[in-house]
Design a protein around this motif. Structure first.
Motif, PDB file in Angstrom:
ATOM      1  N   TYR A 138       0.826  -1.216   0.000  1.00  0.00           N
ATOM      2  CA  TYR A 138       0.000   0.000   0.000  1.00  0.00           C
ATOM      3  C   TYR A 138       0.859   1.264   0.000  1.00  0.00           C
ATOM      4  N   VAL A 139       1.859   1.321   0.867  1.00  0.00           N
ATOM      5  CA  VAL A 139       2.653   2.550   0.986  1.00  0.00           C
ATOM      6  C   VAL A 139       3.524   2.759  -0.255  1.00  0.00           C
ATOM      7  N   LEU A 140       3.978   1.679  -0.875  1.00  0.00           N
ATOM      8  CA  LEU A 140       4.738   1.824  -2.119  1.00  0.00           C
ATOM      9  C   LEU A 140       3.857   2.392  -3.236  1.00  0.00           C
ATOM     10  N   LEU A 141       2.654   1.864  -3.368  1.00  0.00           N
ATOM     11  CA  LEU A 141       1.736   2.398  -4.361  1.00  0.00           C
ATOM     12  C   LEU A 141       1.388   3.854  -4.070  1.00  0.00           C
ATOM     13  N   ARG A 142       1.153   4.147  -2.813  1.00  0.00           N
ATOM     14  CA  ARG A 142       0.807   5.528  -2.451  1.00  0.00           C
ATOM     15  C   ARG A 142       1.971   6.473  -2.760  1.00  0.00           C
ATOM     16  N   HIS A 143       3.182   6.010  -2.492  1.00  0.00           N
ATOM     17  CA  HIS A 143       4.369   6.831  -2.762  1.00  0.00           C
ATOM     18  C   HIS A 143       4.519   7.091  -4.264  1.00  0.00           C
ATOM     19  N   ILE A 144       4.278   6.053  -5.056  1.00  0.00           N
ATOM     20  CA  ILE A 144       4.433   6.208  -6.511  1.00  0.00           C
ATOM     21  C   ILE A 144       3.415   7.190  -7.065  1.00  0.00           C
ATOM     22  N   VAL A 145       2.133   7.020  -6.697  1.00  0.00           N
ATOM     23  CA  VAL A 145       1.095   7.878  -7.289  1.00  0.00           C
ATOM     24  C   VAL A 145       1.171   9.306  -6.760  1.00  0.00           C
ATOM     25  N   GLU A 146       1.707   9.505  -5.567  1.00  0.00           N
ATOM     26  CA  GLU A 146       1.773  10.846  -4.983  1.00  0.00           C
ATOM     27  C   GLU A 146       3.028  11.602  -5.401  1.00  0.00           C
TER      28      GLU A 146
END
Length: 267
Positions: free
Chosen positions: A217-225
């Protein structure tokens, strides 16, 4: 991972009554008990010796003289041993701190002294299990986040990530919002106390499941943000990683999927 704790330490409540027996009084009571037990042991030994010398010794006399004599002598010996150990402690404190603590301690009542011990023990436990660990973690985070070389390349994998509502992010990327089952897993992991080993297999399963879902989750959030324009289309630097994380997140965030399947895909 980091467990958030709203309270690091709660001061134990003070005793409702101060009491009237001081440590100095306990010391004198111990002296009195010592002399009484010593006198009792001497009388029992003398009476037993007289009985044996007169030739009137019977099996019941073992319970009248020998066993009570040994017990009273043992109590007297134990009191001497405790007194010696306490003296060693006071001497050690005086030598290490150049402070004679007994004049101050002897004025404390028994409830006050017990409260002092509880306060010291619980505060040390809080220091070792919460304060020190948070301080070490804070120093590590400070070094990482204070280094400009890691700007937009660092990410915090906090165990509370799944339980935080981010309406702006979820409105833009609805597929990224954790399902109710992941929020429940994250909440369960957040409530787990600090421990050196697991005492229940369910604890490992909960932490493992929460950890797999959280890192995805945090990796995806980091990428999209923070990496817009670098992951959307094939051939872009983060596209392959993004697509793989999306596939794993789809399985992890599927409420009806078996837990073993979710863990296998996340692995």
């Amino acid at each position: 991972m980091s467990v958030q704790s709203p309270e690091m330490y709660n001061v134990p409540e003070n005793p409702t009554k101060r009491g009237w027996v001081t440590l100095n009084g306990v010391s004198w009571l111990a002296y009195g008990l010592f002399f009484l037990t010593l006198l009792s042991a001497a009388i029992l030994a003398w009476r037993g010796f007289e009985t044996a010398r007169e030739g009137n010794w019977e099996p019941r006399d073992y319970f009248l003289y020998l066993i009570p004599g040994v017990l009273t002598a043992s109590v007297a010996t134990a009191l001497v041993w405790v007194r010696a150990r306490l003296t060693d402690v006071i001497t050690l404190v005086k030598r290490q701190m150049d402070l004679d603590v007994w004049p101050s301690f002897q004025k404390l009542t028994v409830p006050e002294f017990a409260q002092m011990l509880v306060l010291r023990a619980t505060s040390l436990l809080a220091l070792t299990s919460k304060v020190f660990m948070k301080r070490v973690r804070g120093l590590v985070f400070g070094q990482v986040y204070g280094d400009s070389r890691f700007k937009d390349r660092r990410i915090s994998n906090l165990i509370t990530a799944l339980t935080v509502d981010r309406p702006n992010l979820f409105a833009k990327h609805p597929w990224l919002k954790p399902g109710a089952h992941l929020v429940a897993v994250g909440t369960q992991a957040c409530q787990m106390p600090t421990t050196l080993w697991f005492t229940d297999a369910g604890q490992l399963t909960a932490v493992e499941s929460a950890g797999a879902a959280t890192i995805c989750y945090v990796l995806l959030r980091h990428i999209v943000e923070h990496h817009a324009g670098q992951y959307e289309a094939p051939g872009q630097p983060l596209n392959a990683l993004y697509e793989r994380l999306r596939q794993e997140w789809a399985v992890l965030n599927q409420a009806g999927a078996p837990s073993q399947e979710r863990q296998a895909v996340a692995a």
